[in-house]
Motif scaffolding. Structure first.
Motif, PDB file in Angstrom:
ATOM      1  N   GLY A 144      -4.536  12.392  -5.518  1.00 13.13           N
ATOM      2  CA  GLY A 144      -2.962  12.702  -5.195  1.00 13.13           C
ATOM      3  C   GLY A 144      -2.317  11.232  -4.874  1.00 13.13           C
ATOM      4  O   GLY A 144      -2.799  10.287  -5.004  1.00 13.13           O
ATOM      5  N   ASP A 145      -1.040  11.655  -4.922  1.00 13.15           N
ATOM      6  CA  ASP A 145       0.035  10.432  -4.892  1.00 13.15           C
ATOM      7  C   ASP A 145       1.165  10.756  -4.174  1.00 13.15           C
ATOM      8  O   ASP A 145       2.121  11.684  -4.522  1.00 13.15           O
ATOM      9  CB  ASP A 145       0.428  10.082  -6.311  1.00 13.15           C
ATOM     10  CG  ASP A 145       1.195   8.709  -6.532  1.00 13.15           C
ATOM     11  OD1 ASP A 145       1.417   8.360  -5.150  1.00 13.15           O
ATOM     12  OD2 ASP A 145       1.605   8.234  -7.529  1.00 13.15           O
ATOM     13  N   VAL A 146       1.283  10.246  -3.081  1.00  9.73           N
ATOM     14  CA  VAL A 146       2.507  10.606  -1.970  1.00  9.73           C
ATOM     15  C   VAL A 146       3.609   9.540  -2.339  1.00  9.73           C
ATOM     16  O   VAL A 146       3.391   8.421  -2.952  1.00  9.73           O
ATOM     17  CB  VAL A 146       2.132  10.407  -0.699  1.00  9.73           C
ATOM     18  CG1 VAL A 146       3.213  10.380   0.301  1.00  9.73           C
ATOM     19  CG2 VAL A 146       1.087  11.304  -0.164  1.00  9.73           C
ATOM     20  N   VAL A 147       4.814  10.200  -2.497  1.00  4.78           N
ATOM     21  CA  VAL A 147       5.947   9.422  -2.752  1.00  4.78           C
ATOM     22  C   VAL A 147       6.192   8.451  -1.638  1.00  4.78           C
ATOM     23  O   VAL A 147       6.083   8.535  -0.360  1.00  4.78           O
ATOM     24  CB  VAL A 147       7.179  10.339  -2.766  1.00  4.78           C
ATOM     25  CG1 VAL A 147       8.586   9.376  -2.888  1.00  4.78           C
ATOM     26  CG2 VAL A 147       7.234  11.423  -3.798  1.00  4.78           C
TER      27      VAL A 147
ATOM     28  N   ILE B 229       0.895  -1.060   0.009  1.00  3.60           N
ATOM     29  CA  ILE B 229      -0.010   0.087   0.075  1.00  3.60           C
ATOM     30  C   ILE B 229       0.997   1.229  -0.055  1.00  3.60           C
ATOM     31  O   ILE B 229       1.986   1.124   0.277  1.00  3.60           O
ATOM     32  CB  ILE B 229      -0.950  -0.044   1.135  1.00  3.60           C
ATOM     33  CG1 ILE B 229      -0.183  -0.062   2.518  1.00  3.60           C
ATOM     34  CG2 ILE B 229      -1.953  -1.139   1.187  1.00  3.60           C
ATOM     35  CD1 ILE B 229      -0.068   1.061   3.042  1.00  3.60           C
ATOM     36  N   SER B 230       0.481   2.377  -0.483  1.00  4.34           N
ATOM     37  CA  SER B 230       0.980   3.550  -0.518  1.00  4.34           C
ATOM     38  C   SER B 230       0.049   4.551  -0.105  1.00  4.34           C
ATOM     39  O   SER B 230      -0.776   4.441   0.568  1.00  4.34           O
ATOM     40  CB  SER B 230       1.946   3.869  -1.763  1.00  4.34           C
ATOM     41  OG  SER B 230       0.907   4.052  -2.838  1.00  4.34           O
ATOM     42  N   GLY B 231       0.611   5.862  -0.761  1.00  2.00           N
ATOM     43  CA  GLY B 231      -0.209   6.759  -0.300  1.00  2.00           C
ATOM     44  C   GLY B 231      -1.090   7.591  -1.253  1.00  2.00           C
ATOM     45  O   GLY B 231      -1.160   8.788  -1.388  1.00  2.00           O
ATOM     46  N   ASP B 232      -1.424   6.820  -2.210  1.00  2.00           N
ATOM     47  CA  ASP B 232      -2.536   7.271  -3.240  1.00  2.00           C
ATOM     48  C   ASP B 232      -3.957   7.465  -2.686  1.00  2.00           C
ATOM     49  O   ASP B 232      -4.131   6.911  -1.821  1.00  2.00           O
ATOM     50  CB  ASP B 232      -2.675   6.363  -4.237  1.00  2.00           C
ATOM     51  CG  ASP B 232      -1.473   6.023  -5.282  1.00  2.00           C
ATOM     52  OD1 ASP B 232      -0.493   6.509  -4.746  1.00  2.00           O
ATOM     53  OD2 ASP B 232      -1.626   5.671  -6.387  1.00  2.00           O
TER      54      ASP B 232
END
Length: 594
Positions: free
Chosen positions: A276-279, A256-259
């Motif tokens: 949005g999309d977090v690195v 999982i990530s920060g999208d």
């Protein structure tokens, strides 16, 4: 003639026969030790490569057959499958175990043993207690029958021709996760004492690998739960548009990530759309995403223009980077697209911080990627953001997404956007133009995203609506105090036409205060607008940038109560700024909307 030597042949052996026999025994032991070392090496190499609990258990069972036994099973506590700690239990009864692996999978197993089946209740046998205290135990057939509760149950659960069973507990970090069960059948040799020691070592290594997978499962479930809790509802229904968002983690759920996406209802029936999309990946990215989403919601309530909102969010990201550890400064960043749609003017204003452009599907079926001037990602500064404004027909679908949906790798990254544009056009069915957006979103992701994707994929679809012209009324107000009375009378006539007689008194007071303030403290031109939907909205716009301030007037003050009255008479009120203009608005609930 000498006497015949009647000494037995074994006693007539030469002195060299004894060392030869010892060497043969030593060679045998060395061969056994070699096989044991080879098996231990196989366990070390083959078990623990996966962070999936069931896959790790299967790898462990596969290594044991046929090198150690004819059949093998790994049974785990039911809670371990979900990443939780197993219960502590001693004695017989239901041990809350479930089969995780069988080897070989092609074997003819008894009817009572199947992959995924619960282990039946067991008798409170002394050997069972020994196993529960961490010892590796070998059962003979009679012991097994007694443990299982009788010959009939044993026939249902025991493999054919079994004569010995070795059971080793899977014990790691103070937890008993389950057991390894190895059967020997037919003419196989019984278990030797040194094999019990070997099994203890194998079980220890296998338990550690399974516990690593269990802990990963727990952390991953927590991360996914955090990610899901930070995302908005999948669908929304507002006067401006209906929306549907879809989120897919990378690797088929393995990461999982920060999208993120968002649909934020704004005053005056407008709607903000965000992608949005977090690195980065993992919990840190999800936490950063949550902070950015909360900040954008707060700034959206201030009704900032898209370019100004992104500028302030960029400042926040830079502060987050400064607060991060020194070795993580370069990995704190994000891209973002922020759009605001007004269903009255039917215009959409948007700005991008290094984010892919939105795609528009018109009611006639034509599609295009919106030409937008992207500013720098939110982690950078020094370059301004630019707002792009477009007109949208009612029934248009605007698609916001993250790059995980169009990034196919280095070879065809440029093909991703055209493919998404074509897929969105193909999703519009002439026989079903009002196809549910959530169904369309899931279909698009299923067509465009594979299980081996390297990044999260997020898609937000918004089908726009428009407020009918007959539900709005507009009037320009002369910069003259006498115009306040005319504005009140005009508004009262409009409310009567709309059948809102129950709001005449409160609306008259609200308009009096707002128009008076605009004429007295603002700059011309002054405009009054009424909007009817599920609420009645009164807006007064002037060309001053002065921010109104609600205050509590003292008993002896002759003024200062205007905004206080507006706040008390309406459900809510606020102020928004645009270029060289400000608008003060008030909302009142319509009890029986048209």
């Amino acid at each position: 003639m000498t006497d015949t030597d009647h000494t037995p042949l074994a006693e007539q052996a030469s002195p060299r026969a004894i060392p030869d026999a010892a060497m043969a025994i030593t060679d045998t032991k060395q061969a056994v030790m070699g096989r044991h070392l080879e098996l231990a090496r196989e366990v070390a190499e083959q078990v623990g490569r996966s962070l999936d609990v069931v896959r790790t258990a299967q790898d462990l069972a596969d290594v044991l057959v046929p090198a150690f036994g004819d059949l093998a099973a790994v049974d785990l506590a039911r809670s371990v499958f979900d990443g939780n700690e197993p219960p502590k239990r001693l004695g017989g009864g239901d041990l809350h175990l479930r089969n995780a692996a069988l080897a070989p999978t092609t074997a003819v197993w008894p009817a009572g043993i199947k992959h995924g089946n619960a282990v039946p209740p067991l008798s409170d046998h002394p050997l069972l207690r020994s196993s529960q205290h961490g010892r590796t135990v070998v059962y003979g057939r009679d012991d097994i029958v007694a443990l299982l509760g009788g010959p009939q149950v044993a026939e249902y659960l025991l493999p054919k021709d079994v004569h010995a069973v070795m059971v080793a507990p899977l014990y790691a970090r103070g937890l008993t996760l389950g057991t390894i069960v190895v059967w020997r059948t037919g003419r196989s040799d019984p278990f030797a004492e040194d094999e019990a020691d070997l099994m203890k070592q194998i079980a220890s290594r296998g338990a550690l690998a399974i516990d690593n997978a269990r802990r990963y499962t727990r952390e991953h479930r927590a991360a996914v739960a955090l990610q899901q809790s930070l995302l908005p509802p999948a669908t929304t229904d507002t006067p401006a548009a209906e929306t549907a968002g879809v989120y897919l983690p990378a690797g088929g759920g393995a990461d999982i990530s920060g999208d993120w996406y968002d649909a934020i209802a704004l005053p005056s029936l407008r709607l903000a759309l965000v992608a949005g999309d977090v690195v980065g990946h993992g919990m840190a990215a999800s936490a950063t995403m949550g902070r950015l989403r909360a900040a954008i919601q707060t700034l959206a309530d201030l009704e900032l223009e898209p370019d100004e909102l992104l500028t302030r969010i960029s400042d926040l990201v830079q502060r987050l980077a400064a607060e991060a550890p020194a070795d993580n400064h370069d990995i704190v960043g994000a891209t973002c697209l922020y759009a605001v749609y007004d269903p009255i003017t039917r215009r959409c204003a948007m700005a991008s911080a290094g984010h892919p452009p939105p795609i528009l599907l018109r009611p006639d079926g034509t599609t295009e990627a919106i030409e937008i001037s992207p500013g720098p990602p939110l982690s950078l500064s020094g370059m301004p953001y630019e707002t792009t404004t477009i007109d949208l027909e009612p029934g248009s679908i605007l698609a916001l997404y993250t790059d995980g949906l169009i990034d196919r790798g280095a070879d065809d990254i440029d093909d991703g956007l055209p493919q998404l544009t074509h897929a969105l056009a193909a999703s519009r069915r002439p026989d079903n133009p009002d196809r549910p957006l959530d169904e369309t979103g899931r279909a698009l992701l299923a067509d465009l995203v594979d299980e081996a994707r390297r990044d999260d994929a997020t898609l937000l679809l918004a089908r726009t609506r428009a407020i009918p012209a007959e539900d709005t009324a507009h009037r320009e107000i002369p910069s003259d105090p006498a115009a306040v009375c005319e504005a009140r009378e005009w508004a009262m006539r409009q409310l009567t036409t709309w059948g809102l007689d129950d709001l005449l008194f409160t609306t008259e007071l609200i308009i009096s205060e707002l128009v008076t303030n605009a004429i007295r403290y603002g700059r011309p031109p002054v405009e009054l607008r009424l909007i009817r939907h599920n609420v009645l909205i009164c807006e007064v716009t002037d060309s001053s940038s002065t921010q109104p301030r609600l205050r509590r007037a003292r008993t002896t003050d002759e003024g200062g109560r205007g905004l206080f009255l507006v706040a008390r008479l309406g459900a809510r009120w606020g102020c928004r700024h645009s270029q060289n203009r400000k608008t003060i608005w008030s909302e009142q609930i319509i009890e029986c909307p048209h």
